[in-house]
Design a protein around this motif. Sequence first.
Motif, PDB file in Angstrom:
ATOM      1  N   VAL A 111       0.838  -1.193   0.000  1.00  0.00           N
ATOM      2  CA  VAL A 111       0.000   0.000   0.000  1.00  0.00           C
ATOM      3  C   VAL A 111       0.876   1.248   0.000  1.00  0.00           C
ATOM      4  N   ASP A 112       0.524   2.186  -0.864  1.00  0.00           N
ATOM      5  CA  ASP A 112       1.197   3.490  -0.923  1.00  0.00           C
ATOM      6  C   ASP A 112       0.205   4.541  -0.437  1.00  0.00           C
ATOM      7  N   ILE A 113       0.440   5.095   0.727  1.00  0.00           N
ATOM      8  CA  ILE A 113      -0.499   6.062   1.291  1.00  0.00           C
ATOM      9  C   ILE A 113      -0.293   7.468   0.749  1.00  0.00           C
ATOM     10  N   ASN A 114       0.787   7.671   0.006  1.00  0.00           N
ATOM     11  CA  ASN A 114       1.093   9.006  -0.520  1.00  0.00           C
ATOM     12  C   ASN A 114       0.648   9.204  -1.965  1.00  0.00           C
ATOM     13  N   ARG A 115       0.043   8.159  -2.540  1.00  0.00           N
ATOM     14  CA  ARG A 115      -0.486   8.256  -3.902  1.00  0.00           C
ATOM     15  C   ARG A 115       0.588   8.669  -4.898  1.00  0.00           C
ATOM     16  N   SER A 116       1.737   8.046  -4.805  1.00  0.00           N
ATOM     17  CA  SER A 116       2.852   8.383  -5.675  1.00  0.00           C
ATOM     18  C   SER A 116       2.503   8.130  -7.139  1.00  0.00           C
ATOM     19  N   VAL A 117       3.061   8.985  -8.016  1.00  0.00           N
ATOM     20  CA  VAL A 117       2.845   8.814  -9.452  1.00  0.00           C
ATOM     21  C   VAL A 117       3.569   7.566  -9.945  1.00  0.00           C
ATOM     22  N   ALA A 118       4.770   7.362  -9.437  1.00  0.00           N
ATOM     23  CA  ALA A 118       5.586   6.228  -9.872  1.00  0.00           C
ATOM     24  C   ALA A 118       5.134   4.956  -9.154  1.00  0.00           C
ATOM     25  N   ILE A 119       4.096   4.326  -9.660  1.00  0.00           N
ATOM     26  CA  ILE A 119       3.523   3.177  -8.962  1.00  0.00           C
ATOM     27  C   ILE A 119       4.402   1.943  -9.048  1.00  0.00           C
ATOM     28  N   GLY A 120       5.372   1.939  -9.937  1.00  0.00           N
ATOM     29  CA  GLY A 120       6.246   0.787 -10.086  1.00  0.00           C
ATOM     30  C   GLY A 120       7.471   0.803  -9.188  1.00  0.00           C
TER      31      GLY A 120
END
Length: 122
Positions: free
Chosen positions: A95-104
């Motif tokens: 889970v990424d709670i910061n909603r990063s653009v670089a999902i990979g």
Amino acid sequence: QLQASGGGLVQPGGSLRLSCAASERTFGRYTMAWFRQAPGKERELVLAIRWSGSTYYADSVRGRFTVSKDSAKNTMYLQMNSLKSEDTAVYYCAVDINRSVAIGTATNYDFWGQGTQVTVSS
């Protein structure tokens, strides 16, 4: 907290379904993803559900793997069909709670499940 389950041994061409249960509501708030890591290789993104609801699939699994969710159970599923030997790996949900653009980018993810082994072999 994330709890992954569902791995195992399957023959080539077979199917498995992995589950990732979160301890709190994540869909619509955070990006959730499945990564995998094979021996001697880097951890790679398999697929992701962004906080917006859009999905991303790696080229290597598109058309064979499908992500779904049960929001009421805070659970994400990974349905894997037409499995190949090269799909053998430890699979992790994250889970990424910061909603990063670089999902990979694995380092963008804040919470990880414990990993579940998937072995595709005859």
